[in-house]
Design an enzyme around this catalytic site. Structure first.
Site, short mmCIF file in Angstrom:
data_model
loop_
_atom_site.label_atom_id
_atom_site.label_comp_id
_atom_site.label_asym_id
_atom_site.label_seq_id
_atom_site.Cartn_x
_atom_site.Cartn_y
_atom_site.Cartn_z
N SER A 229 -0.56 7.39 5.80
CA SER A 229 -0.29 5.84 6.09
C SER A 229 -1.10 5.03 4.85
O SER A 229 -2.07 5.63 4.15
CB SER A 229 -0.97 5.64 7.35
OG SER A 229 -2.33 5.46 7.34
N ASP A 230 -0.51 3.87 4.56
CA ASP A 230 -1.23 2.98 3.85
C ASP A 230 -2.57 2.82 4.54
O ASP A 230 -2.68 3.00 5.78
CB ASP A 230 -0.75 1.84 3.52
CG ASP A 230 -1.11 0.96 2.32
OD1 ASP A 230 -2.40 1.32 1.80
OD2 ASP A 230 -0.54 0.15 1.54
N TRP A 231 -3.59 2.37 3.85
CA TRP A 231 -4.84 2.09 4.61
C TRP A 231 -4.83 1.38 5.90
O TRP A 231 -4.93 -0.09 5.44
CB TRP A 231 -6.09 1.85 3.40
CG TRP A 231 -6.50 2.89 2.89
CD1 TRP A 231 -8.00 3.29 2.95
CD2 TRP A 231 -5.96 4.43 2.68
NE1 TRP A 231 -8.32 4.49 2.28
CE2 TRP A 231 -7.16 5.20 1.99
CE3 TRP A 231 -4.99 4.76 2.49
CZ2 TRP A 231 -7.08 6.58 1.56
CZ3 TRP A 231 -4.62 6.17 2.17
CH2 TRP A 231 -5.63 6.79 1.68
#
Length: 822
Positions: A229-231
């Site tokens: 995932s993106d952060w």
């Protein structure tokens, strides 16, 4: 799932099966902001990640932890040189290993959908094929040296405005033919080991829960790596757990921490086989990068380049991406004919070498245009300098030459970190005034940041000393309190607010050599973010705008040549927000006009990551685009201006007088939805369709220091499609390089199509007087379009036009090719 017949995969399966469920779910979220969990039972060490794409930051944002800094992705794409990009990526792989990093969170392969995109500099191009080819070379370079690449952000994360929440609404053909295409080609040709899922949604759920991950990325394309995932992009343990996301970052707290995901499995909300598959992909990734006992890394790990070799490569790459947009003959400069050169502009003495946001690194050094040109021309040629115009008002963080540490007197500042009890748990010297702690465990212990320094005024004037920060702040000067209050975030996007904090300044008249002691104490506002930032700095005295312009024009008039370096700022081009205009900030347009009026030999150097308006283009003798050129900026600029090397770049995106149809695609969602109404027509495709006004700089265009003649094109049948065999001649007076570009068109098509679309290119080099022939493959897919009804790619039978030349607007060679029955 049936047992694998591949011995490596069978061993990975056995390791996964040996773990109890709670140990499996634990592995699927980060241990820290930049690392995964270890699992000693199967010999798995933590995987270490770092942001890219122009350098390897490592685990901390610290100016003492420097990195070789290469040109921005837009500059990389402007080179149209896949071999060069692969070499740059191997440099980064060596930097990763030097810093103990297994995974580089790059490249960004979203498209330049709109010239207003705030993260334009971090993406390659407006064209999916150029993006795919440059991205493939980047991934291959990294992974050939044992470091995992991470193509991102899957998919349609093409705007910064509300990027964490908007839903991109895209019809099937644009989604497939534009936005998914770079991912598909990179997966097919480079086989990346990791892909990052974006924050936004696309035609429905947020990407960490979106069916495109399982149905297209994994099932249709056969991606066998892991999806991270993106952060902070995972919102739900159950929904993301059922979808194709494999690893939630950052840690240690995520909506699907081990316990939350474990509870979802036990409640029947996530099937246990889905957990096994996620863990299997993570363990496979670990094996590939050498983080799993008993498994050799998939490719040999490379050693870091020595500093001299890395610098030479960064210098070569910066020049290779520079685009000569206009030249009436003033370039290349002939130093033997010069006695004085005026170097003017806000970016002349302090070049901007990279964009803002998470891609930012601390460069090992920066060579400014002033330094580079002075080294190249002196002592025979005098170089004089004026700033001419200012791009922004406000605070600039102290550098180590402006301040001293009050404890030991060394250049820099003193930093003390206190916990909630007031105890100082860290007391250290730092080199400058931009201080950020992000993604490290000790951030939670930062209750107060104290920064102290002694500032020495270099000249008489009114200095505005101050800080940028979010939270409760006390600032004193020589022991006197000048600010005591609370600064709230300025932006709804709290991450962006912390990276672009509000400046608070105090004006102070000082005489040359006078010293003052500054102290700032901040109790940082963090909300739910693992970030603490404090900037301390100064806004020095400056001339009035009119005086700056007049002084610059005076220097230009008294010089043989004037070089004006203009550009953007971090307040304009950065992660976290989109642009509102492509106009240069401040009075830089007025500066160019004034200098060009004073000296007909005016060369304009544009130092920006994305498009800017150039109303003065026809008034300047030459214009050179340098993008964000990395640490060797000034040396590469001097190489190009003096003709030591040829400007190698061609436009990777269209620069326009205005956006198509007056406004162009908007980066701003409406009611949470970003509707891609333009369909297939972005960038040069939109301009060719509308035909209202030619762009200033067409896609693919750029000048060199020689002249090329396109002689012939022959289309040759191939096993997969066809080959365009192009013959061209260097008819100029020096060796040079040219980018041969091949475009298709289909007049009278039964389906909507762009007026032209890029289907292949090749960079060729030839000596003066030499004729060369190059083959450009045109695989079957380039003739096809996506059929929503059929659910796959289809070829429309009939005749296609083939256009060959040096840009989308200059294609002197034409041919035709028939697809299907003749």
């Amino acid at each position: 799932m049936s047992p694998s017949t591949d011995p490596v995969e069978a061993r990975i399966d056995a390791l996964v099966e040996a773990l109890p469920l709670d140990r499996k779910t634990r592995l699927l979220s980060g241990a820290t902001a930049w690392t995964t969990h270890a699992e000693p039972a199967i010999g798995l060490r933590p995987l270490v990640m770092s942001d890219g794409p122009v350098g390897v930051r490592g685990l901390t944002w610290d100016e003492r932890d420097t990195a070789h800094t290469i040109p921005s992705p837009t500059a990389m794409a402007a080179s149209w040189d896949t071999g060069l990009i692969e070499r740059l990526a191997r440099l980064l792989a060596g930097e990763c290993r030097r810093k103990g990093v297994d995974i580089l969170l790059a490249p960004t392969i979203n498209l330049h959908r709109t010239p207003l995109g705030g993260r334009h500099f971090e993406c390659f191009s407006e064209d999916p094929l150029l993006t795919a080819r440059i991205g493939t070379a980047y991934v291959e370079g990294l992974q050939s040296a044992g470091v995992a690449a991470t193509p991102k952000h899957f998919v349609a994360n093409d705007s910064e405005t509300e990027r964490m929440t908007y839903e991109a609404v895209i019809e099937a053909r644009p989604l497939r033919e534009l936005y998914l295409k770079p991912f598909e080609e990179i997966l097919r040709d480079a086989r990346p080991w990791l892909v990052m899922a974006a924050y936004n949604g696309a035609n429905g759920p947020t990407m960490t829960e979106n069916p495109l991950l399982d149905e297209v990325l994994k099932a249709e394309w056969g991606f066998d790596g892991a999806v991270v995932s993106d952060w902070g992009a995972v919102r739900s343990a159950a929904a993301a757990g059922r979808a194709g996301t494999d690893l939630a970052m950052p840690g240690p707290e995520t909506p699907w921490t081990g316990q939350a995901l474990l509870a979802a499995v036990r409640a029947g909300e996530v099937p246990e086989p889905a957990i096994d598959e996620k863990v299997r992909r993570l363990v496979r990734l670990a094996a590939r990068v050498g983080a799993l006992d008993g498994f050799a890394s998939a490719t040999p790990v490379c050693e870091p380049l020595d500093d001299t070799t890395a610098a030479a490569l960064a210098r070569e790459a910066a020049a290779a991406g520079m685009v000569l947009a206009r030249n009436d003959g003033v370039l290349p400069l002939r130093p033997s004919r010069l006695r004085r050169v005026a170097l003017i502009g806000p970016n002349a003495a302090e070049a901007r070498i990279q964009g803002g946001g998470s891609a930012r690194v601390a460069p090992m050094y920066t060579v400014s245009p002033l330094q580079g040109l002075t080294e190249a021309l002196r002592p025979e040629v005098e170089v004089v300098y004026a700033v001419g115009a200012h791009t922004a008002t406000g605070l600039r963080p102290f550098d180590r030459t402006q301040v001293s540490d009050p404890v030991d007197g060394s250049p820099g500042v003193r930093v003390r970190l206190r916990d909630a009890s007031g105890r100082v748990w860290r007391d250290e010297h730092r080199d400058g005034g931009w201080l950020l702690w992000m993604g490290v465990p000790e951030v939670a212990d930062i209750n107060e940041i104290e920064v102290s320094c002694v500032f020495r005024a270099p000249a008489d004037g009114v200095y505005r000393l101050g800080f940028g920060g979010v939270g409760e702040v006390v600032m004193t000067i020589d022991g006197r309190t000048v600010f005591d209050g609370t600064i709230d975030p300025s932006l709804k996007n709290h991450f962006a607010a912390l990276l672009a904090p509000i400046d608070t300044l105090h004006a102070l008249p000082l005489t040359a050599g006078q010293e003052v002691a500054l102290e700032v104490r901040l109790r940082p506002y963090r909300r739910d973010l693992d970030i603490a930032l404090l900037m301390v700095g100064v806004e020095p005295p400056r001339r009035t705008e009119e005086d700056e312009l007049a002084h610059a024009a005076e220097l230009a008039a008294a010089s043989d040549v004037a070089v004006v370096v203009v550009g953007t700022t971090e307040q304009i081009e950065s992660e976290g927000f989109d642009r509102t205009s492509i106009t240069l900030p401040g009075r830089q347009d007025d500066l160019v006009a004034a200098v060009a009026a004073a000296n007909p030999n005016t060369i304009v150097v544009v130092n920006s990551g994305g498009p800017v308006a150039m109303p003065w283009l026809e008034d300047a003798a030459a214009t050179l685009l340098t993008w964000f050129p990395g640490q060797e900026s000034g040396h590469a600029l001097a190489d190009v201006l003096t003709g030591a090397v040829e400007p190698g770049g061609r436009m990777p995106t269209t620069w326009t007088y205005r956006a198509p149809q007056g406004a162009g695609p908007s980066p701003a969602p409406e009611d949470g939805k970003l509707v891609y109404r333009e369909g297939l027509h972005i960038g040069y495709r939109a301009w060719l369709r509308d035909g209202a006004q030619d762009p200033v700089l067409p896609f693919g265009s750029g000048l060199g220091y020689t002249t090329w003649r396109y002689d012939a094109v022959e289309l040759v049948p191939a096993a997969d499609g066809a080959t365009a065999r192009v013959t061209l001649s260097n008819v100029g007076a020096r060796p040079g390089a040219e980018v041969v570009q091949v475009y298709l068109a289909r007049p009278g098509s039964s389906v909507e199509r762009p007026a032209r679309w890029l289907v292949g290119f090749a960079k060729v080099r030839a000596d003066d007087g030499q004729t060369v022939t190059v083959d450009v493959p045109l695989p079957a897919r380039v003739w096809a379009h996506w059929s929503e009804d059929a659910g796959h790619w289809v070829e429309e039978p009939g005749e296609f036009e083939v256009h060959v030349g040096g840009s989308v607007a200059s294609t002197p060679l034409q041919a035709s090719w028939t697809v299907g029955p003749a």
